[in-house]
Design a protein around this motif. Structure first.
Motif: not given
Length: 261
Positions: A213, A175, A91-93, A107, A104, A179, A217, A109
């Motif tokens: 998660l 999370i 998963v990328y934030k 996200y 933010h 997503i 991170w 995935a």
């Protein structure tokens, strides 16, 4: 030259190729699994132009796009992560930082069990809000919300040294929020009315079923920085607000447009 030395050379070359594989292996310390030497890059940063005006006579910017690496796990590592912890995705934030404020953006995935077979990179877009809302808004001749900005100074900034991180596998937190998954539609996040700021991307391990998660991170090896924007005048759009009253020329083609009359 005898055949024997040639065989030795080829045999050694085969194992050298294996040792140079970029696939990430799973290790274990004190009963905790971890991924060794996880290295993820950002690349191919570019601005996306937008021809606007009633005759498309002025060029401004929709925003930025860049590619993100997808780490490749060994088949054994992917299976073990899923069997032991239910981890099935990276998963990328994505976060925007401007004047000390963190926003933010979203996200993404990506399935760890098929990543090495499908693609090694994917493309992410960070657009001005006027372009991010929908495909209909991107058709506007006169962009919504008075957007007339163009990107002047932006760059991909490498970290002082490459991150070759160990990612430890353990549950951390749920999370919250939508997503995104890869599909045929482009991945587009809104950077707001102005894009000036720093954009960082972090990666972690994700259990889809628990929506949790399973690591800390980990930042990527570079970040995107937008240092300058400029505004342009689009005279043919003065007084036009397509978000409330779209121009007929901005609508999507309809079936009746292709019918023979």
């Amino acid at each position: 030259m005898s055949v024997f030395p040639i065989k030795i050379f080829l045999f050694a070359g085969f194992f050298l190729a294996l040792s140079c594989s970029n696939e990430i292996e799973l290790g274990q310390k004190s009963g905790i699994y971890f991924l060794k030497d996880v290295e993820v890059d950002i690349q191919d940063l570019k601005a996306i132009e937008w021809k606007v005006g009633k005759k498309r006579e002025v060029e401004i910017s929709k925003g930025l796009q860049f590619k993100l690496d997808v780490p490749e796990l060994t088949e054994q590592a992917a299976k073990l992560l899923y069997t032991k912890h239910g981890v099935d995705s990276w998963v990328y934030k994505v976060t925007k930082i401007n004047r000390g404020s963190r926003q933010h953006l979203g996200y993404v995935a990506f399935d760890t069990r098929r990543s090495s077979r499908v693609t090694k990179t994917f493309t992410l877009h960070v657009y001005y809000h006027a372009a991010s809302v929908s495909q209909d808004f991107r058709r506007f001749h006169c962009p919504a919300f008075g957007h007339r900005l163009t990107l002047l100074d932006y760059d991909l900034v490498q970290s002082n040294e490459k991150n070759r991180n160990e990612i430890y596998v353990r549950p951390t937190s749920a999370i919250r929020g939508n997503i995104n998954r890869l599909s045929f539609a482009p991945l587009i996040f809104s950077g707001g009315g102005k894009l000036t700021g720093k954009y960082i991307v972090e990666i972690g391990l994700f259990n889809t079923k628990e929506n949790k998660l399973y690591s800390n991170w980990t930042p990527l090896n570079a970040y995107v920085e937008v240092a300058g924007e400029g505004a342009k005048t689009v005279e043919s759009c003065l007084g036009v607000k397509e978000e409330s009253k779209p121009l007929p020329s901005s609508r999507a083609p309809r079936i009746e447009d292709f019918q023979i009359r």
